[in-house]
Design a protein around this motif. Structure first.
Motif, short mmCIF file in Angstrom:
data_model
loop_
_atom_site.label_atom_id
_atom_site.label_comp_id
_atom_site.label_asym_id
_atom_site.label_seq_id
_atom_site.Cartn_x
_atom_site.Cartn_y
_atom_site.Cartn_z
N GLY A 426 -6.97 13.44 -8.79
CA GLY A 426 -5.73 12.83 -8.34
C GLY A 426 -5.32 13.15 -6.91
O GLY A 426 -4.38 12.54 -6.40
N TYR A 427 -5.99 14.08 -6.26
CA TYR A 427 -5.60 14.46 -4.90
C TYR A 427 -6.05 13.43 -3.88
O TYR A 427 -5.25 12.92 -3.09
CB TYR A 427 -6.20 15.83 -4.57
N ARG A 428 -7.33 13.09 -3.90
CA ARG A 428 -7.84 12.10 -2.95
C ARG A 428 -7.24 10.73 -3.19
O ARG A 428 -7.00 9.97 -2.23
CB ARG A 428 -9.37 12.04 -3.02
N SER A 429 -7.00 10.38 -4.45
CA SER A 429 -6.44 9.06 -4.73
C SER A 429 -5.02 8.94 -4.20
O SER A 429 -4.60 7.86 -3.76
CB SER A 429 -6.47 8.76 -6.24
N SER A 430 -4.26 10.04 -4.19
CA SER A 430 -2.92 9.99 -3.62
C SER A 430 -2.98 9.79 -2.11
O SER A 430 -2.16 9.06 -1.53
CB SER A 430 -2.15 11.28 -3.95
N ILE A 431 -3.95 10.42 -1.46
CA ILE A 431 -4.16 10.15 -0.03
C ILE A 431 -4.48 8.67 0.17
O ILE A 431 -3.94 8.01 1.05
CB ILE A 431 -5.30 11.03 0.52
N ALA A 432 -5.37 8.15 -0.68
CA ALA A 432 -5.82 6.76 -0.54
C ALA A 432 -4.67 5.77 -0.72
O ALA A 432 -4.54 4.82 0.06
CB ALA A 432 -6.93 6.47 -1.54
N VAL A 433 -3.83 5.97 -1.74
CA VAL A 433 -2.74 5.01 -1.94
C VAL A 433 -1.73 5.08 -0.80
O VAL A 433 -1.13 4.06 -0.44
CB VAL A 433 -2.04 5.19 -3.31
N SER A 434 -1.57 6.26 -0.20
CA SER A 434 -0.66 6.33 0.95
C SER A 434 -1.23 5.54 2.13
O SER A 434 -0.48 4.87 2.85
CB SER A 434 -0.41 7.79 1.35
N LEU A 435 -2.54 5.60 2.33
CA LEU A 435 -3.18 4.81 3.39
C LEU A 435 -3.03 3.32 3.12
O LEU A 435 -2.70 2.54 4.02
CB LEU A 435 -4.66 5.17 3.49
N LEU A 436 -3.28 2.91 1.88
CA LEU A 436 -3.20 1.50 1.52
C LEU A 436 -1.76 0.98 1.63
O LEU A 436 -1.52 -0.13 2.11
CB LEU A 436 -3.74 1.28 0.11
N LYS A 437 -0.80 1.79 1.20
CA LYS A 437 0.60 1.40 1.30
C LYS A 437 0.99 1.20 2.76
O LYS A 437 1.67 0.22 3.11
CB LYS A 437 1.48 2.48 0.66
N ALA A 438 0.56 2.10 3.62
CA ALA A 438 0.87 1.98 5.04
C ALA A 438 0.22 0.75 5.67
O ALA A 438 0.71 0.22 6.67
CB ALA A 438 0.43 3.24 5.78
N GLU A 439 -0.88 0.27 5.06
CA GLU A 439 -1.57 -0.91 5.56
C GLU A 439 -1.04 -2.20 4.94
O GLU A 439 -1.60 -3.27 5.16
CB GLU A 439 -3.07 -0.79 5.27
N GLY A 440 0.02 -2.09 4.14
CA GLY A 440 0.67 -3.29 3.62
C GLY A 440 0.30 -3.68 2.20
O GLY A 440 0.78 -4.71 1.70
N PHE A 441 -0.50 -2.89 1.50
CA PHE A 441 -0.80 -3.16 0.10
C PHE A 441 0.43 -2.80 -0.73
O PHE A 441 1.01 -1.72 -0.55
CB PHE A 441 -2.01 -2.35 -0.36
N GLU A 442 0.80 -3.69 -1.64
CA GLU A 442 2.02 -3.49 -2.42
C GLU A 442 1.75 -3.21 -3.90
O GLU A 442 2.46 -2.43 -4.53
CB GLU A 442 2.92 -4.72 -2.30
N ARG A 443 0.74 -3.82 -4.47
CA ARG A 443 0.49 -3.68 -5.92
C ARG A 443 -0.48 -2.51 -6.13
O ARG A 443 -1.68 -2.68 -6.34
CB ARG A 443 -0.07 -4.98 -6.48
N LEU A 444 0.08 -1.31 -6.09
CA LEU A 444 -0.71 -0.09 -6.12
C LEU A 444 -0.25 0.83 -7.23
O LEU A 444 0.95 0.89 -7.54
CB LEU A 444 -0.57 0.67 -4.79
N SER A 445 -1.19 1.55 -7.79
CA SER A 445 -0.84 2.68 -8.66
C SER A 445 -1.87 3.78 -8.48
O SER A 445 -3.05 3.51 -8.21
CB SER A 445 -0.76 2.26 -10.13
N ASN A 446 -1.40 5.01 -8.60
CA ASN A 446 -2.25 6.18 -8.47
C ASN A 446 -2.49 6.77 -9.85
O ASN A 446 -1.53 7.02 -10.60
CB ASN A 446 -1.59 7.22 -7.58
#
Length: 460
Positions: A426-446
């Motif tokens: 769950g650590y790397r995936s939280s980094i990843a969703v923060s990157l995706l969110k900042a790039e404009g992805f909206e339908r995300l879950s960690n």
């Protein structure tokens, strides 16, 4: 860690200093109240306290090579202790130092230190063989030889090709180090988890030449061509900061003690920095980040030992860094960990309680995730583990994009799809969703707990 004798006795004593996360190891070696130090980390206060507490004089600071994995503290330690810095004559260092060549011998107390030129991990690597009463008793192997592994040959490939360095490494290992006595104790520069090797083993404080000759995977490749080929394939990702760290180490880093303490911003100051393009680095745990964070922020949790490594992969070293923390002590720790990789641009922090406008990212538990796979509109599964991890137990129909590659491969992902992102825990995936969110992805879950939690639920 005493090898024999004690810090206040006449016999050799070796004190080991370890930096978690970077898995970096340095050593203070003592004889007759004199000492030398091998590969100091950036924060030199611990060494100076140890020397003062034991009434020791530091004579020399050895660098086994200009390091890529961390920024060293040799310049500040030399200035504060008066000890001379020594490194290979082939290293293009610009700070005051003494050049070493193969076969040089240096006395400290009753110890004699022989310099061994061992290029391969870098073109300017050396090892230090320590003799006591004429008998070799310790080898400080830097990043040439580890427990269970050898140094990567691709971290200085701008100066020499990786294959050329791998060939040098073969000669250094098989024609020099493996000719030393099998019982000789080896003290490497990194432990398990360092990116300067590939599969460094969990080991006690030292290994031996004989143990490595028998069990180290690389040392079984006695054919030169096979060894070179193995050294240059399937290498781990290389953080962008590695090249920058070498440059800093060659000129000598700014003294860590001169960095101003990190200050608590007013929210207006924080917002102004955001508007100017500063990196907003949220160092809280992933669950807290998901519950509410500043728009555009990157989440890399400070409590994980890999904080500095992932920051080195993903944070821009040329931009100011504003921190979001849970506690003020987290800001101080983040400043130190970032400084250890040469990121000195931390300008201040706010606490999460200071934030007024926040965004959220859904946090999905393992049993809910498994249930979602049975629905007609199942999520797209993005696995950000390494390719080797994914190949072992990747979920069916999942997409594998290792975290270091995510931003450059972001075009492979649909912005319309519901993405559930997972890693091992769950650590790397939280980094990843923060990157995706900042790039404009909206339908995300960690996926909290990662594939490890999925395995546990599946077994029930």
């Amino acid at each position: 860690m005493a090898v024999k004798g004690s810090a206040d006795g006449d016999l050799m004593h070796i004190e080991r200093f370890f930096v978690p996360g970077l898995a970096q190891i340095s050593y203070v070696v003592v004889s007759e109240r004199e000492a030398f130090l091998v590969d100091p980390e950036r924060n030199v206060d611990g060494y100076l306290a140890y020397l003062a507490n034991n009434g020791l004089t530091l004579r020399y600071i050895f660098l086994t090579h200009p390091h890529a994995g961390f920024v060293a503290g040799h310049a500040e330690l030399s200035a504060r202790s008066g000890a001379q810095i020594l490194l290979s004559e082939t290293a293009p260092a610009t700070f005051p130092h003494c050049d070493l060549k193969d076969g040089d011998r240096i006395m400290v107390g009753s110890l004699e230190i022989e310099v061994m030129s061992t290029p391969g991990h870098s073109p300017d690597s050396i090892c230090l063989c320590v003799f006591e009463s004429g008998v070799p008793v310790a080898l400080f192997s830097g990043d040439t030889l580890f427990a269970g592994d050898v140094g990567r040959p691709d971290l200085r490939d701008r100066e020499a090709g990786a294959r050329e360095l791998a060939a040098m490494l073969y000669d250094s290992l098989f024609h020099k180090l493996l000719r030393l006595p099998r019982e000789l104790k080896v003290y490497p520069g990194h432990g398990a988890g360092s990116l300067c090797g590939r599969q460094i083993s969990l080991a006690p404080a030292f290994t031996t030449i004989g143990r490595e000759a028998e069990t180290n995977w690389a040392l079984q490749l006695t054919d030169r061509a096979r060894f070179v080929e193995a050294m240059v394939v399937n290498l781990p990702e290389r953080p962008a900061y590695f090249t920058r760290a070498v440059a800093i180490n060659l000129r000598g880093a700014r003294f860590l003690s001169t960095l101003p303490p990190v200050s608590h911003f007013r929210l207006s100051e924080f917002d102004a920095l955001k508007q100017k393009g500063a990196t907003i680095l949220d160092v809280r745990p992933g669950a807290l980040f998901g519950n509410g964070h500043a728009a555009g922020s990157l989440n890399i949790g400070i409590t994980n030992p890999s904080f500095s490594v992932w920051s080195g992969f993903l944070v821009n070293p040329d931009l100011p860094i504003a921190l979001v923390v849970e506690y003020e002590t987290d800001a101080q720790q983040a400043q130190l960990e970032l400084a250890r990789i040469g990121f000195d641009q931390v300008v201040g922090f706010v606490t999460a309680d200071d934030l007024e406008q926040t965004q959220q990212i859904a946090q999905t538990k393992a049993h809910d995730f498994l249930a979602s796979l049975e629905k007609p509109e199942r999520p797209v599964i993005l696995d950000v583990r390494s390719a080797s991890e994914w190949s072992e137990d990747g979920l069916e129909d999942s997409i594998n994009i290792p975290l270091p590659q995510l931003l450059r491969r972001i075009g492979e992902l649909s912005r319309e799809a519901h993405l559930t992102v997972l890693c091992e825990a769950g650590y790397r995936s939280s980094i990843a969703v923060s990157l995706l969110k900042a790039e404009g992805f909206e339908r995300l879950s960690n996926l909290t707990g990662g594939i490890r939690a999925v395995r546990e639920v599946s077994r029930c």
